[in-house]
Design an enzyme around this catalytic site. Structure first.
Site, mmCIF file in Angstrom:
data_model
loop_
_atom_site.group_PDB
_atom_site.id
_atom_site.type_symbol
_atom_site.label_atom_id
_atom_site.label_comp_id
_atom_site.label_asym_id
_atom_site.label_seq_id
_atom_site.Cartn_x
_atom_site.Cartn_y
_atom_site.Cartn_z
ATOM 1 N N SER A 134 20.684 -2.480 -1.550
ATOM 2 C CA SER A 134 20.307 -3.018 -2.853
ATOM 3 C C SER A 134 20.618 -4.507 -2.858
ATOM 4 O O SER A 134 21.380 -4.998 -2.005
ATOM 5 C CB SER A 134 21.110 -2.316 -3.959
ATOM 6 N N TYR A 147 29.115 1.095 -7.981
ATOM 7 C CA TYR A 147 27.898 1.107 -7.166
ATOM 8 C C TYR A 147 27.911 -0.056 -6.170
ATOM 9 O O TYR A 147 27.590 0.118 -4.992
ATOM 10 C CB TYR A 147 26.688 1.015 -8.090
#
Length: 276
Positions: A134, A147
């Site tokens: 990401s 995360y």
């Protein structure tokens, strides 16, 4: 020519689902795994080969690898480690158990699956292991600490593994999407409600004015959001070469933030990111 095979995790929706459908259309034999059996059944009804794989369950990972290899006769050309979830909240409000749970799925399960397929790929002399990271794998943003931690760890582990596997035919690739249409926000709500005691947090007012609105209010797509097919296109590109790039970045924000990290001093970058 023998049909190439790929095992994809987190295939129930979003990036994983689009990748499974897109690669099947491109001629790949796709094993589209999901955490829940009901999602697997839905994918099978659509014509995909699907069975369970839950990163949090070691036996589930071993069974899924065994099933895929049984169906191909012992070979596997690629793995797309896509499955992941988020647990939003301020870092100071994250219990240890919440971090343990998200690392089990987002990192330890990925590592376990990767280790189980490497011997197969070594024996056949080739293979691609593509890890879906990401923009949050190289940049931290507020409320996303859990995360971010898993994706930073994934990037580090992938970088070392890529160096170590350079003398083999096994290629390690990172894909770094930015805002992509998916259900990750909606799916993060149960984890937030389970672990984050926001009402008793010193940041309660900030939760009410920012994070709760992001989580519970449907505001439509982000300005720079792309469909999951944008990731599928990059995945197919990475799989189509025997010498892929170490990283593929998807969406304008990912490229912009990568550039800003190179040119801005630390304090200036913090000031910019703090407003996002």
């Amino acid at each position: 020519m023998k049909q190439k095979s790929i095992l994809i995790t987190g295939s129930s929706s979003g990036i994983g689902y689009d990748a499974a459908v897109g690669l099947a259309r491109a001629g790949w034999r796709v094993f589209a795994t999901c955490r829940k059996e009901e999602d697997c059944a839905r994918l099978r009804s659509e014509g995909l080969e699907s069975f369970r794989l839950d990163y949090a369950e070691e036996d589930s990972i071993a069974a899924a690898v065994k099933e895929a290899l049984a169906r191909t006769g012992g070979t596997l050309d690629a793995v797309f480690n896509n499955g992941a979830f988020a647990c939003p909240g301020a870092v100071e409000d994250l219990p240890r158990a919440a971090l343990r749970e998200i690392f089990e799925a987002n990192l330890f399960g990925v590592h376990d699956l990767t280790r189980q397929v490497i011997p197969v790929m070594r024996a056949q002399g080739h293979g691609h292991i593509v890890n879906c990271s990401s923009v949050l794998g190289f940049t931290g943003l507020k409320w996303r600490g859990a995360y971010v931690a898993t994706k930073f760890a994934m990037e580090g582990l992938s970088d070392v593994l890529r160096l170590e596997m350079a003398d083999t035919g096994v290629r390690i690739v990172l894909i770094e999407p930015g805002p992509i249409t998916s259900l990750i926000r909606q799916n993060s709500i149960p984890h937030f409600e389970r672990w984050i005691d926001w009402r008793n947090s010193p940041r309660a007012a900030q939760y009410e004015s920012t994070l709760l609105k992001r989580l519970y209010e449907s505001r439509g797509p982000d300005r720079w959001e792309l469909p999951a097919s944008a990731v599928t296109a990059v995945l197919i590109k990475a799989l189509s070469t025997r010498n892929p790039r170490p990283r593929y970045r998807v969406t304008v924000p990912t490229h912009v933030i990568a550039m800003l990290r190179r040119i801005l001093p630390g304090r200036a970058l913090d000031a910019f990111l703090g407003r996002i």
